[in-house]
Design a protein around this motif. Sequence first.
Motif, PDB file in Angstrom:
ATOM      1  N   PRO A 154       0.792  -1.236   0.000  1.00  0.00           N
ATOM      2  CA  PRO A 154       0.000   0.000   0.000  1.00  0.00           C
ATOM      3  C   PRO A 154       0.823   1.284   0.000  1.00  0.00           C
ATOM      4  O   PRO A 154       1.958   1.314   0.464  1.00  0.00           O
ATOM      5  CB  PRO A 154      -0.780  -0.105   1.310  1.00  0.00           C
ATOM      6  CG  PRO A 154       0.128  -0.886   2.204  1.00  0.00           C
ATOM      7  CD  PRO A 154       0.779  -1.898   1.301  1.00  0.00           C
ATOM      8  N   ASP A 155       0.173   2.327  -0.523  1.00  0.00           N
ATOM      9  CA  ASP A 155       0.756   3.657  -0.374  1.00  0.00           C
ATOM     10  C   ASP A 155       0.663   4.033   1.111  1.00  0.00           C
ATOM     11  O   ASP A 155      -0.006   3.360   1.890  1.00  0.00           O
ATOM     12  CB  ASP A 155       0.065   4.679  -1.278  1.00  0.00           C
ATOM     13  CG  ASP A 155      -1.431   4.823  -1.032  1.00  0.00           C
ATOM     14  OD1 ASP A 155      -1.842   4.940   0.149  1.00  0.00           O
ATOM     15  OD2 ASP A 155      -2.192   4.843  -2.015  1.00  0.00           O
ATOM     16  N   ALA A 156       1.364   5.066   1.505  1.00  0.00           N
ATOM     17  CA  ALA A 156       1.490   5.410   2.928  1.00  0.00           C
ATOM     18  C   ALA A 156       0.143   5.669   3.605  1.00  0.00           C
ATOM     19  O   ALA A 156      -0.100   5.212   4.726  1.00  0.00           O
ATOM     20  CB  ALA A 156       2.401   6.624   3.101  1.00  0.00           C
ATOM     21  N   ARG A 157      -0.739   6.399   2.945  1.00  0.00           N
ATOM     22  CA  ARG A 157      -2.044   6.705   3.557  1.00  0.00           C
ATOM     23  C   ARG A 157      -2.892   5.454   3.732  1.00  0.00           C
ATOM     24  O   ARG A 157      -3.537   5.269   4.756  1.00  0.00           O
ATOM     25  CB  ARG A 157      -2.785   7.754   2.725  1.00  0.00           C
ATOM     26  CG  ARG A 157      -2.154   9.134   2.869  1.00  0.00           C
ATOM     27  CD  ARG A 157      -2.788  10.168   1.988  1.00  0.00           C
ATOM     28  NE  ARG A 157      -4.227  10.283   2.189  1.00  0.00           N
ATOM     29  CZ  ARG A 157      -5.060  10.790   1.286  1.00  0.00           C
ATOM     30  NH1 ARG A 157      -4.601  11.228   0.128  1.00  0.00           N
ATOM     31  NH2 ARG A 157      -6.349  10.879   1.531  1.00  0.00           N
ATOM     32  N   LEU A 158      -2.886   4.582   2.727  1.00  0.00           N
ATOM     33  CA  LEU A 158      -3.671   3.359   2.834  1.00  0.00           C
ATOM     34  C   LEU A 158      -3.084   2.439   3.902  1.00  0.00           C
ATOM     35  O   LEU A 158      -3.819   1.808   4.656  1.00  0.00           O
ATOM     36  CB  LEU A 158      -3.759   2.635   1.485  1.00  0.00           C
ATOM     37  CG  LEU A 158      -4.630   1.382   1.479  1.00  0.00           C
ATOM     38  CD1 LEU A 158      -6.046   1.663   1.973  1.00  0.00           C
ATOM     39  CD2 LEU A 158      -4.647   0.770   0.079  1.00  0.00           C
ATOM     40  N   ARG A 159      -1.763   2.369   3.998  1.00  0.00           N
ATOM     41  CA  ARG A 159      -1.126   1.549   5.031  1.00  0.00           C
ATOM     42  C   ARG A 159      -1.574   2.007   6.427  1.00  0.00           C
ATOM     43  O   ARG A 159      -1.924   1.198   7.281  1.00  0.00           O
ATOM     44  CB  ARG A 159       0.392   1.610   4.924  1.00  0.00           C
ATOM     45  CG  ARG A 159       1.116   0.812   6.018  1.00  0.00           C
ATOM     46  CD  ARG A 159       2.632   0.860   5.852  1.00  0.00           C
ATOM     47  NE  ARG A 159       3.062   0.266   4.609  1.00  0.00           N
ATOM     48  CZ  ARG A 159       3.205  -1.035   4.399  1.00  0.00           C
ATOM     49  NH1 ARG A 159       2.951  -1.886   5.364  1.00  0.00           N
ATOM     50  NH2 ARG A 159       3.614  -1.484   3.228  1.00  0.00           N
ATOM     51  N   LYS A 160      -1.598   3.302   6.641  1.00  0.00           N
ATOM     52  CA  LYS A 160      -1.987   3.840   7.945  1.00  0.00           C
ATOM     53  C   LYS A 160      -3.429   3.457   8.283  1.00  0.00           C
ATOM     54  O   LYS A 160      -3.724   3.021   9.405  1.00  0.00           O
ATOM     55  CB  LYS A 160      -1.821   5.368   7.927  1.00  0.00           C
ATOM     56  CG  LYS A 160      -2.116   6.036   9.243  1.00  0.00           C
ATOM     57  CD  LYS A 160      -1.863   7.537   9.152  1.00  0.00           C
ATOM     58  CE  LYS A 160      -2.196   8.208  10.464  1.00  0.00           C
ATOM     59  NZ  LYS A 160      -1.940   9.642  10.416  1.00  0.00           N
ATOM     60  N   ILE A 161      -4.325   3.599   7.310  1.00  0.00           N
ATOM     61  CA  ILE A 161      -5.732   3.255   7.529  1.00  0.00           C
ATOM     62  C   ILE A 161      -5.886   1.758   7.760  1.00  0.00           C
ATOM     63  O   ILE A 161      -6.622   1.328   8.656  1.00  0.00           O
ATOM     64  CB  ILE A 161      -6.599   3.743   6.341  1.00  0.00           C
ATOM     65  CG1 ILE A 161      -6.671   5.273   6.362  1.00  0.00           C
ATOM     66  CG2 ILE A 161      -7.997   3.121   6.378  1.00  0.00           C
ATOM     67  CD1 ILE A 161      -7.265   5.879   5.105  1.00  0.00           C
ATOM     68  N   ALA A 162      -5.197   0.954   6.954  1.00  0.00           N
ATOM     69  CA  ALA A 162      -5.294  -0.506   7.091  1.00  0.00           C
ATOM     70  C   ALA A 162      -4.819  -0.955   8.470  1.00  0.00           C
ATOM     71  O   ALA A 162      -5.456  -1.812   9.108  1.00  0.00           O
ATOM     72  CB  ALA A 162      -4.482  -1.184   5.993  1.00  0.00           C
ATOM     73  N   LYS A 163      -3.725  -0.389   8.942  1.00  0.00           N
ATOM     74  CA  LYS A 163      -3.224  -0.741  10.278  1.00  0.00           C
ATOM     75  C   LYS A 163      -4.251  -0.370  11.345  1.00  0.00           C
ATOM     76  O   LYS A 163      -4.544  -1.154  12.244  1.00  0.00           O
ATOM     77  CB  LYS A 163      -1.900  -0.031  10.563  1.00  0.00           C
ATOM     78  CG  LYS A 163      -0.712  -0.666   9.889  1.00  0.00           C
ATOM     79  CD  LYS A 163       0.560   0.056  10.280  1.00  0.00           C
ATOM     80  CE  LYS A 163       1.768  -0.598   9.659  1.00  0.00           C
ATOM     81  NZ  LYS A 163       3.019   0.077  10.022  1.00  0.00           N
ATOM     82  N   LYS A 164      -4.795   0.828  11.226  1.00  0.00           N
ATOM     83  CA  LYS A 164      -5.777   1.313  12.201  1.00  0.00           C
ATOM     84  C   LYS A 164      -7.024   0.431  12.235  1.00  0.00           C
ATOM     85  O   LYS A 164      -7.595   0.176  13.297  1.00  0.00           O
ATOM     86  CB  LYS A 164      -6.157   2.766  11.854  1.00  0.00           C
ATOM     87  CG  LYS A 164      -7.062   3.438  12.846  1.00  0.00           C
ATOM     88  CD  LYS A 164      -7.286   4.895  12.442  1.00  0.00           C
ATOM     89  CE  LYS A 164      -8.160   5.614  13.442  1.00  0.00           C
ATOM     90  NZ  LYS A 164      -8.348   7.016  13.074  1.00  0.00           N
ATOM     91  N   ARG A 165      -7.441  -0.067  11.067  1.00  0.00           N
ATOM     92  CA  ARG A 165      -8.662  -0.868  10.966  1.00  0.00           C
ATOM     93  C   ARG A 165      -8.421  -2.371  11.088  1.00  0.00           C
ATOM     94  O   ARG A 165      -9.368  -3.151  11.043  1.00  0.00           O
ATOM     95  CB  ARG A 165      -9.377  -0.548   9.657  1.00  0.00           C
ATOM     96  CG  ARG A 165      -9.832   0.910   9.616  1.00  0.00           C
ATOM     97  CD  ARG A 165     -10.603   1.212   8.370  1.00  0.00           C
ATOM     98  NE  ARG A 165     -10.935   2.639   8.325  1.00  0.00           N
ATOM     99  CZ  ARG A 165     -11.621   3.198   7.354  1.00  0.00           C
ATOM    100  NH1 ARG A 165     -12.068   2.470   6.348  1.00  0.00           N
ATOM    101  NH2 ARG A 165     -11.878   4.487   7.385  1.00  0.00           N
ATOM    102  N   GLY A 166      -7.164  -2.762  11.176  1.00  0.00           N
ATOM    103  CA  GLY A 166      -6.854  -4.180  11.317  1.00  0.00           C
ATOM    104  C   GLY A 166      -7.001  -4.983  10.031  1.00  0.00           C
ATOM    105  O   GLY A 166      -7.175  -6.198  10.065  1.00  0.00           O
ATOM    106  N   TRP A 167      -6.914  -4.317   8.888  1.00  0.00           N
ATOM    107  CA  TRP A 167      -7.012  -5.008   7.613  1.00  0.00           C
ATOM    108  C   TRP A 167      -5.693  -5.726   7.325  1.00  0.00           C
ATOM    109  O   TRP A 167      -4.612  -5.223   7.669  1.00  0.00           O
ATOM    110  CB  TRP A 167      -7.284  -4.031   6.485  1.00  0.00           C
ATOM    111  CG  TRP A 167      -8.624  -3.357   6.528  1.00  0.00           C
ATOM    112  CD1 TRP A 167      -9.705  -3.682   7.292  1.00  0.00           C
ATOM    113  CD2 TRP A 167      -9.014  -2.223   5.767  1.00  0.00           C
ATOM    114  NE1 TRP A 167     -10.752  -2.827   7.043  1.00  0.00           N
ATOM    115  CE2 TRP A 167     -10.359  -1.918   6.105  1.00  0.00           C
ATOM    116  CE3 TRP A 167      -8.383  -1.436   4.811  1.00  0.00           C
ATOM    117  CZ2 TRP A 167     -11.064  -0.868   5.531  1.00  0.00           C
ATOM    118  CZ3 TRP A 167      -9.074  -0.385   4.242  1.00  0.00           C
ATOM    119  CH2 TRP A 167     -10.405  -0.103   4.590  1.00  0.00           C
ATOM    120  N   PRO A 168      -5.745  -6.869   6.665  1.00  0.00           N
ATOM    121  CA  PRO A 168      -4.505  -7.556   6.282  1.00  0.00           C
ATOM    122  C   PRO A 168      -3.675  -6.681   5.343  1.00  0.00           C
ATOM    123  O   PRO A 168      -4.226  -6.041   4.444  1.00  0.00           O
ATOM    124  CB  PRO A 168      -4.995  -8.803   5.540  1.00  0.00           C
ATOM    125  CG  PRO A 168      -6.431  -8.947   5.864  1.00  0.00           C
ATOM    126  CD  PRO A 168      -6.937  -7.598   6.246  1.00  0.00           C
TER     127      PRO A 168
END
Length: 172
Positions: A154-168
């Motif tokens: 992921p790009d940086a913004r998507l990585r941050k959101i994915a981590k926050k939401r617990g997405w793989p």
Amino acid sequence: QYTLGVIDAPKVARKALQSFKGREESWLEKSCAEWFPKYVLPELQQAGRRAVNKHRQAGEFVAIVTGATRYVAEPVAAELGIDHVICSELEVDIEGCFTGRVVEPLCYGLGKVERTNIVAEREGFRIEEATFYSDSITDLPLLEVVTTPVVINPDARLRKIAKKRGWPIEAW
């Protein structure tokens, strides 16, 4: 700007497509067929092939959902054994030439959700029950709708959101 999700993609597409106006559709088909083996094929990852095979073997509906056009997406789909492509469409006149316009909605952001919903309804599934893989913050609207969002490189913004939401988050 695309990666950051701050671009007006429909406006950019409209401007870029003006250079296609009057050109034969076969010109783009030929161009994409020529550069696919050299520039796209080497980028297809084994992990992606495994994911496609896993979903196909499970009997799931498998599609490429992309902001690109079919001229780019269909060779990828053929290589991966994917029968369905949901993508941005370019308007072609009756003589087989580009008009310079995109068929709305562009398969981008909420337009990607709209186009996928149309196919889901036709094919008899609900996108709310689907798995969707993406690397871009621009796909957040579709990632938020599906049951299983999977984030790949992921790009940086998507990585941050994915981590926050617990997405793989996977690295391919």
